[in-house]
Design a protein around this motif. Structure first.
Motif, PDB file in Angstrom:
ATOM      1  N   GLY A  31      47.955  27.915  36.862  1.00  0.00           N
ATOM      2  CA  GLY A  31      47.809  27.843  35.223  1.00  0.00           C
ATOM      3  C   GLY A  31      46.706  26.905  34.884  1.00  0.00           C
ATOM      4  N   PRO A  32      46.579  26.465  33.555  1.00  0.00           N
ATOM      5  CA  PRO A  32      47.702  26.820  32.485  1.00  0.00           C
ATOM      6  C   PRO A  32      47.947  28.299  32.063  1.00  0.00           C
ATOM      7  N   LEU A  33      49.152  28.703  32.310  1.00  0.00           N
ATOM      8  CA  LEU A  33      49.576  30.176  31.722  1.00  0.00           C
ATOM      9  C   LEU A  33      49.954  30.157  30.358  1.00  0.00           C
ATOM     10  N   GLY A  34      49.642  31.155  29.473  1.00  0.00           N
ATOM     11  CA  GLY A  34      49.819  31.246  28.056  1.00  0.00           C
ATOM     12  C   GLY A  34      51.351  31.473  27.753  1.00  0.00           C
ATOM     13  N   ILE A  35      51.884  32.382  28.818  1.00  0.00           N
ATOM     14  CA  ILE A  35      53.349  32.697  28.381  1.00  0.00           C
ATOM     15  C   ILE A  35      53.918  32.891  29.735  1.00  0.00           C
ATOM     16  N   LEU A  36      55.163  32.797  29.862  1.00  0.00           N
ATOM     17  CA  LEU A  36      56.148  33.176  31.247  1.00  0.00           C
ATOM     18  C   LEU A  36      56.914  33.983  30.627  1.00  0.00           C
TER      19      LEU A  36
ATOM     20  N   ALA B  80      40.652  45.468  28.654  1.00  0.00           N
ATOM     21  CA  ALA B  80      41.909  44.935  27.513  1.00  0.00           C
ATOM     22  C   ALA B  80      40.857  44.272  26.466  1.00  0.00           C
ATOM     23  N   LYS B  81      39.953  43.783  26.814  1.00  0.00           N
ATOM     24  CA  LYS B  81      39.109  43.094  25.818  1.00  0.00           C
ATOM     25  C   LYS B  81      38.683  44.116  24.772  1.00  0.00           C
ATOM     26  N   GLN B  82      38.053  45.018  25.412  1.00  0.00           N
ATOM     27  CA  GLN B  82      37.328  46.183  24.586  1.00  0.00           C
ATOM     28  C   GLN B  82      38.325  46.781  23.657  1.00  0.00           C
ATOM     29  N   ALA B  83      39.654  46.894  24.084  1.00  0.00           N
ATOM     30  CA  ALA B  83      40.663  47.501  23.323  1.00  0.00           C
ATOM     31  C   ALA B  83      41.123  46.325  22.072  1.00  0.00           C
ATOM     32  N   GLY B  84      40.666  45.360  22.026  1.00  0.00           N
ATOM     33  CA  GLY B  84      40.868  44.491  21.362  1.00  0.00           C
ATOM     34  C   GLY B  84      42.252  43.416  21.621  1.00  0.00           C
ATOM     35  N   MET B  85      42.538  43.408  22.766  1.00  0.00           N
ATOM     36  CA  MET B  85      43.705  42.672  23.443  1.00  0.00           C
ATOM     37  C   MET B  85      43.237  41.077  23.674  1.00  0.00           C
ATOM     38  N   LYS B  86      44.168  40.353  23.508  1.00  0.00           N
ATOM     39  CA  LYS B  86      43.911  38.903  23.550  1.00  0.00           C
ATOM     40  C   LYS B  86      44.422  38.372  24.714  1.00  0.00           C
ATOM     41  N   TYR B  87      45.310  38.739  25.229  1.00  0.00           N
ATOM     42  CA  TYR B  87      46.221  38.281  26.508  1.00  0.00           C
ATOM     43  C   TYR B  87      46.692  39.582  27.323  1.00  0.00           C
ATOM     44  N   ILE B  88      46.901  38.921  28.687  1.00  0.00           N
ATOM     45  CA  ILE B  88      47.327  39.878  29.696  1.00  0.00           C
ATOM     46  C   ILE B  88      48.501  39.270  30.306  1.00  0.00           C
ATOM     47  N   VAL B  89      49.642  39.977  30.419  1.00  0.00           N
ATOM     48  CA  VAL B  89      50.968  39.787  31.253  1.00  0.00           C
ATOM     49  C   VAL B  89      51.214  40.536  32.475  1.00  0.00           C
ATOM     50  N   LEU B  90      50.969  39.819  33.604  1.00  0.00           N
ATOM     51  CA  LEU B  90      50.894  40.637  34.910  1.00  0.00           C
ATOM     52  C   LEU B  90      52.441  40.380  35.447  1.00  0.00           C
ATOM     53  N   THR B  91      52.952  41.436  36.193  1.00  0.00           N
ATOM     54  CA  THR B  91      54.100  41.234  36.795  1.00  0.00           C
ATOM     55  C   THR B  91      54.029  40.550  38.100  1.00  0.00           C
ATOM     56  N   THR B  92      54.063  39.113  38.255  1.00  0.00           N
ATOM     57  CA  THR B  92      53.733  38.411  39.360  1.00  0.00           C
ATOM     58  C   THR B  92      54.884  38.751  40.201  1.00  0.00           C
ATOM     59  N   LYS B  93      56.243  39.022  39.668  1.00  0.00           N
ATOM     60  CA  LYS B  93      57.271  39.478  40.610  1.00  0.00           C
ATOM     61  C   LYS B  93      58.282  40.043  39.817  1.00  0.00           C
TER      62      LYS B  93
ATOM     63  N   LYS C  75      41.525  34.040  36.979  1.00  0.00           N
ATOM     64  CA  LYS C  75      40.204  33.816  37.025  1.00  0.00           C
ATOM     65  C   LYS C  75      39.301  34.618  36.009  1.00  0.00           C
ATOM     66  N   ALA C  76      39.442  36.242  36.097  1.00  0.00           N
ATOM     67  CA  ALA C  76      38.632  37.031  35.241  1.00  0.00           C
ATOM     68  C   ALA C  76      39.070  36.920  33.436  1.00  0.00           C
ATOM     69  N   CYS C  77      40.204  36.384  33.486  1.00  0.00           N
ATOM     70  CA  CYS C  77      40.600  36.330  31.884  1.00  0.00           C
ATOM     71  C   CYS C  77      40.010  35.119  31.490  1.00  0.00           C
ATOM     72  N   ARG C  78      39.955  34.157  32.275  1.00  0.00           N
ATOM     73  CA  ARG C  78      39.405  33.093  31.605  1.00  0.00           C
ATOM     74  C   ARG C  78      38.029  33.122  31.501  1.00  0.00           C
ATOM     75  N   GLN C  79      37.142  33.729  32.382  1.00  0.00           N
ATOM     76  CA  GLN C  79      35.715  34.226  32.143  1.00  0.00           C
ATOM     77  C   GLN C  79      35.279  34.843  31.088  1.00  0.00           C
ATOM     78  N   GLN C  80      36.250  35.880  30.583  1.00  0.00           N
ATOM     79  CA  GLN C  80      36.233  36.799  29.485  1.00  0.00           C
ATOM     80  C   GLN C  80      36.799  36.474  28.177  1.00  0.00           C
ATOM     81  N   GLY C  81      37.560  35.038  28.239  1.00  0.00           N
ATOM     82  CA  GLY C  81      38.092  34.470  27.047  1.00  0.00           C
ATOM     83  C   GLY C  81      39.415  35.186  26.596  1.00  0.00           C
ATOM     84  N   LEU C  82      40.279  35.803  27.516  1.00  0.00           N
ATOM     85  CA  LEU C  82      41.485  36.212  27.351  1.00  0.00           C
ATOM     86  C   LEU C  82      42.758  35.101  28.034  1.00  0.00           C
ATOM     87  N   VAL C  83      43.967  35.377  27.307  1.00  0.00           N
ATOM     88  CA  VAL C  83      44.794  34.242  27.947  1.00  0.00           C
ATOM     89  C   VAL C  83      45.500  34.895  29.173  1.00  0.00           C
ATOM     90  N   PHE C  84      45.676  34.525  30.242  1.00  0.00           N
ATOM     91  CA  PHE C  84      46.511  34.888  31.522  1.00  0.00           C
ATOM     92  C   PHE C  84      47.866  34.421  31.333  1.00  0.00           C
TER      93      PHE C  84
END
Length: 309
Positions: free
Chosen positions: A191-196, A88-101, A133-142
């Motif tokens: 959290g903290p989460l960027g978006i719900l 995601a980071k290499q593609a230029g994305m700055k945040y990730i939204v996962l389908t938690t449910k 955790k991986a998002c925070r380590q690599q500077g993306l917003v989860f």
């Protein structure tokens, strides 16, 4: 001397050609998101074993009883949160939204409120925790997608396929508390989460009042949280627009599978699949590089974001 008629025409033309209002400033808590422009959407879960659509194929392409047991075989041993985030980071994305449910009710985190979750699969690892955790380590917003409807849960009034069946002993008030308790888990423990990123609000059991209450509930737990317009009842179909009113609390619009129109008075984000299906599908047709670039450029040019699935 100019005639009165000519003066009137000039005044009328000036009024018609008056400058457009300046772009509305983003609220401070939305500024990181406005600057980001580009995010990754991930629809994933046991349904990947079938290659059918998440949630919607339950009771349709896959019998509900079979669909609900897929989690007992779900063991994605090649899952690597760090690798996902790196892509995601290499593609230029700055945040990730996962389908938690999603609408099928399966939970991708270690919830204490149901056994229908990732910890009761053979994989037995907290996917949400690892990805956050991986998002925070690599500077993306989860960020987290969370479905308001749940076609499997006995207390949610509607069921599969696609919300077309009903459950005789449902209790929407009790289900609403379950929904709020699960969101409390996510916000407090991940959290903290960027978006719900809510979805499923179009169904009849959800009301304007429940949407208002859920918005307040989540913002009380994390004031910096950004919440999309699918928490309320005002969305206009796939166009995804909502008039900002007290009755429809939300922070931005969600055009789906289409590029939003130029709009600099209210924030918006197009959600779009890179193939055709939201969840993984074998041999699905992928968009060309040109189509992908055009989608991103047109979103940014229209003062919107692209959430690319």
């Amino acid at each position: 001397m100019l005639s009165a008629v000519l003066l009137g025409d000039l005044a009328s033309n000036a009024a018609e050609n008056k400058p457009a209002p300046a772009p509305a400033p983003y609220p401070e808590r939305l500024q990181w998101w406005a600057d980001a422009r580009f995010g990754m959407f991930i629809h994933w879960g046991p349904v990947s074993l079938k290659g059918t659509e998440i949630g919607w194929s339950r009771g349709e392409q896959v019998p509900a009883a079979e669909y609900d047991q897929l989690y007992q075989q779900f063991n994605p041993t090649n899952f690597n949160a760090g690798q996902w985030v790196k892509i995601a980071k290499q593609a230029g994305m700055k945040y990730i939204v996962l389908t938690t449910k999603h609408h099928d009710g399966f939970c991708l985190w270690d919830t204490k409120l149901t056994d229908y979750d990732i910890m009761n699969t053979p994989f037995h690892r907290d996917v949400t925790k690892e990805l956050a955790k991986a998002c925070r380590q690599q500077g993306l917003v989860f960020c987290a997608y969370h479905s308001i409807c749940d076609w499997r849960h006995p207390d949610y009034p509607l069921g599969s396929p696609g919300g077309k069946s009903t459950k005789p002993d449902a209790n929407m008030d009790r289900y609403n508390q379950y929904l709020k308790d699960q969101l409390s888990e996510l916000l407090k423990d991940y959290g903290p989460l960027g978006i719900l990123w809510f979805d499923g609000e179009w169904e009849s059991p959800w009301t304007v009042e429940r949407g208002q209450d859920l918005y307040r509930h989540c913002r009380a737990l994390q004031d910096s949280l950004i919440i999309n317009n699918r928490v309320g009842k005002g969305r206009e179909g796939m166009a995804g627009t909502t008039a900002q009113t007290v009755e429809n609390p939300s922070d931005y619009d969600t055009p789906e599978q289409t590029i939003g129109k130029f709009q600099d008075q209210r924030p918006w984000e197009t959600c779009m699949t890179i193939c055709n299906q939201w969840a993984w599908k074998p041999n699905d047709e992928m968009k060309s590089l040109q189509e992908c670039l055009h989608a991103l450029i047109r979103c940014a040019g229209g003062d919107g974001n692209l959430l690319f699935n």
